[in-house]
Design a protein around this motif. Structure first.
Motif, PDB file in Angstrom:
ATOM      1  N   THR A 173     -33.836  14.458 119.962  1.00  0.00           N
ATOM      2  CA  THR A 173     -33.305  14.014 121.249  1.00  0.00           C
ATOM      3  C   THR A 173     -32.286  12.905 121.031  1.00  0.00           C
ATOM      4  O   THR A 173     -32.192  12.326 119.943  1.00  0.00           O
ATOM      5  N   GLU A 174     -31.564  12.585 122.078  1.00  0.00           N
ATOM      6  CA  GLU A 174     -30.548  11.537 121.988  1.00  0.00           C
ATOM      7  C   GLU A 174     -31.156  10.174 121.663  1.00  0.00           C
ATOM      8  O   GLU A 174     -30.555   9.367 120.951  1.00  0.00           O
ATOM      9  N   GLU A 175     -32.368   9.917 122.147  1.00  0.00           N
ATOM     10  CA  GLU A 175     -32.983   8.597 121.970  1.00  0.00           C
ATOM     11  C   GLU A 175     -33.691   8.421 120.633  1.00  0.00           C
ATOM     12  O   GLU A 175     -34.084   7.309 120.277  1.00  0.00           O
ATOM     13  N   SER A 176     -33.870   9.496 119.899  1.00  0.00           N
ATOM     14  CA  SER A 176     -34.495   9.421 118.573  1.00  0.00           C
ATOM     15  C   SER A 176     -33.698   8.516 117.642  1.00  0.00           C
ATOM     16  O   SER A 176     -32.468   8.485 117.681  1.00  0.00           O
ATOM     17  N   SER A 177     -34.405   7.789 116.766  1.00  0.00           N
ATOM     18  CA  SER A 177     -33.750   6.901 115.796  1.00  0.00           C
ATOM     19  C   SER A 177     -33.198   7.647 114.589  1.00  0.00           C
ATOM     20  O   SER A 177     -32.531   7.039 113.747  1.00  0.00           O
ATOM     21  N   HIS A 210     -41.843  -5.839 121.420  1.00  0.00           N
ATOM     22  CA  HIS A 210     -41.237  -6.667 122.461  1.00  0.00           C
ATOM     23  C   HIS A 210     -40.197  -5.885 123.261  1.00  0.00           C
ATOM     24  O   HIS A 210     -40.115  -6.022 124.493  1.00  0.00           O
ATOM     25  N   LYS A 211     -39.417  -5.042 122.591  1.00  0.00           N
ATOM     26  CA  LYS A 211     -38.421  -4.248 123.297  1.00  0.00           C
ATOM     27  C   LYS A 211     -39.084  -3.182 124.176  1.00  0.00           C
ATOM     28  O   LYS A 211     -38.582  -2.869 125.265  1.00  0.00           O
ATOM     29  N   MET A 212     -40.211  -2.624 123.719  1.00  0.00           N
ATOM     30  CA  MET A 212     -40.956  -1.682 124.546  1.00  0.00           C
ATOM     31  C   MET A 212     -41.465  -2.364 125.809  1.00  0.00           C
ATOM     32  O   MET A 212     -41.378  -1.809 126.913  1.00  0.00           O
ATOM     33  N   GLN A 213     -41.979  -3.554 125.658  1.00  0.00           N
ATOM     34  CA  GLN A 213     -42.517  -4.288 126.796  1.00  0.00           C
ATOM     35  C   GLN A 213     -41.447  -4.558 127.846  1.00  0.00           C
ATOM     36  O   GLN A 213     -41.737  -4.595 129.044  1.00  0.00           O
ATOM     37  N   ALA A 214     -40.210  -4.707 127.382  1.00  0.00           N
ATOM     38  CA  ALA A 214     -39.099  -4.955 128.304  1.00  0.00           C
ATOM     39  C   ALA A 214     -38.537  -3.661 128.893  1.00  0.00           C
ATOM     40  O   ALA A 214     -37.958  -3.666 129.987  1.00  0.00           O
ATOM     41  N   ALA A 215     -38.716  -2.537 128.179  1.00  0.00           N
ATOM     42  CA  ALA A 215     -38.069  -1.283 128.564  1.00  0.00           C
ATOM     43  C   ALA A 215     -38.907  -0.411 129.490  1.00  0.00           C
ATOM     44  O   ALA A 215     -38.361   0.484 130.139  1.00  0.00           O
ATOM     45  N   THR A 216     -40.209  -0.639 129.546  1.00  0.00           N
ATOM     46  CA  THR A 216     -41.055   0.209 130.385  1.00  0.00           C
ATOM     47  C   THR A 216     -42.267  -0.552 130.888  1.00  0.00           C
ATOM     48  O   THR A 216     -42.797  -1.433 130.188  1.00  0.00           O
ATOM     49  N   SER A 228     -39.332   7.308 115.560  1.00  0.00           N
ATOM     50  CA  SER A 228     -39.976   6.851 116.793  1.00  0.00           C
ATOM     51  C   SER A 228     -39.844   5.347 116.987  1.00  0.00           C
ATOM     52  O   SER A 228     -40.798   4.587 116.816  1.00  0.00           O
ATOM     53  N   GLY A 229     -38.635   4.933 117.364  1.00  0.00           N
ATOM     54  CA  GLY A 229     -38.397   3.544 117.726  1.00  0.00           C
ATOM     55  C   GLY A 229     -38.617   3.322 119.210  1.00  0.00           C
ATOM     56  O   GLY A 229     -39.039   4.222 119.946  1.00  0.00           O
ATOM     57  N   TRP A 230     -38.277   2.118 119.671  1.00  0.00           N
ATOM     58  CA  TRP A 230     -38.569   1.767 121.061  1.00  0.00           C
ATOM     59  C   TRP A 230     -37.760   2.593 122.058  1.00  0.00           C
ATOM     60  O   TRP A 230     -38.264   2.895 123.153  1.00  0.00           O
ATOM     61  N   ARG A 231     -36.550   3.006 121.728  1.00  0.00           N
ATOM     62  CA  ARG A 231     -35.752   3.788 122.675  1.00  0.00           C
ATOM     63  C   ARG A 231     -36.402   5.136 122.976  1.00  0.00           C
ATOM     64  O   ARG A 231     -36.476   5.561 124.137  1.00  0.00           O
TER      65      ARG A 231
END
Length: 314
Positions: free
Chosen positions: A200-204, A57-63, A25-28
């Motif tokens: 899923t594709e977005e899973s780390s 920080h990447k979550m804040q930028a991604a959503t 469960s990473g930011w993607r």
């Protein structure tokens, strides 16, 4: 899908929460789930503090949608982790693997919503006493670390519903709209889904791990390591060595030596399918392809509505 206490509590469109899984469960993944109308969670349990800050920080930028962080309370640097969550302005925290009593008030003072994961109605009552805002009741079908009670989701949810007035999220073995409806019929107001989002594709998780898990059949995962902490794993060479040692009466230290260093990282993140610890839920045997999160969310919602219509006609 109608608004309810879970959607209002977190400010989300659908009462679907993605599990905060280690090495997965990473930011993607979390951002994709939040952007699709659910609640994405970062899995802090496998992140160094500096790595968690990077993912925040990447979550804040991604959503711009609501999201949170899952925090195992046995985390080695838990106090530092709590400081980071507060200083970085995280609004939602899911705690697990310990008592929420020590940190709940501090999180609330920082304006955070607190949800705790439990495996029994007894612990659900303790959560209500501790002042948490919601509980996740997780049956032992779930992947990874499980409660010692070994209570299934079907048996657990009604008992927890009777034990507490808190908003209730069901987890363990849920990977379809039909399963969501069943959980809500038993008293849950939302679901937390791990395995389906792990694949899923977005899973780390590594591609090798995803490929192995989409090939699983019924019975290919089992609960083991009960001397240390009950853990659901895929049967592989490492699993066989653990089971053999357990049958011979191995103590906790002997089992840890068999696992070796960072066994879950080896298996899930690095893709050592034979000698890594492969943590996934029982329902993996029903997941046969790796898809984008948006497709998974769309299917969950559509199948939930179809199931509800079908049941209402009975």
């Amino acid at each position: 899908m109608k608004e309810n206490r879970i959607t209002r509590l977190f400010g989300i469109k659908y009462p679907i929460i993605q599990g905060g899984m280690v090495w997965i469960s990473g930011w993607r993944l979390a951002a994709a789930v939040s952007n699709a109308g659910g609640l994405g969670l970062l899995g802090a349990g496998s992140m160094h503090p500096e790595t968690l800050v990077e993912h925040i920080h990447k979550m804040q930028a991604a959503t711009d949608k609501p999201w949170g962080v899952n925090v195992p309370l046995m985390y080695p640097e838990i106090d530092r982790l709590v400081d980071i969550l507060i200083s970085e302005g995280v609004k939602i925290v899911f705690t697990s693997a310990g008592s929420p009593k020590k940190y709940t008030q501090r999180f609330h003072d920082a304006g955070m919503i607190v949800t705790h994961v439990v495996s029994s109605s007894k612990f659900a009552r303790k959560c209500e006493d501790a002042g948490v805002d919601a509980v996740v009741a997780e049956g032992f079908e779930a992947g990874g670390h499980n409660g010692r009670e070994e209570t299934t989701t079907l048996a657990l949810i009604p008992q927890v519903r009777r034990a507490t007035t808190l908003p209730l999220i069901a987890a363990g073995g849920i990977a379809s709209g039909e399963a969501m409806l069943a959980a809500m019929a038993l008293g849950a107001e939302g679901v937390q889904i791990g395995t389906l989002f792990a694949l899923t594709e977005e899973s780390s998780a590594s591609e090798a791990f995803k490929a192995r898990c989409t090939q699983l059949e019924e019975g290919d995962t089992m609960l083991t390591l009960k001397v240390i902490s009950p853990t659901r794993m895929v049967k592989n060479e490492l699993f066989d060595r653990v089971v053999e040692a357990e049958k011979a009466g191995a103590a906790a230290d002997e089992l840890r030596a068999i696992l070796g260093k960072a066994a879950a990282k080896r298996g899930i993140f690095e893709g050592d399918i034979d000698n890594g610890q492969l943590e996934i839920g029982q329902v993996a045997s029903a997941v046969k392809e790796v898809r984008p999160v948006a497709d998974v969310m769309r299917t969950l919602v559509e199948d939930f509505e179809k199931a509800r219509e079908r049941v209402s006609a009975l």
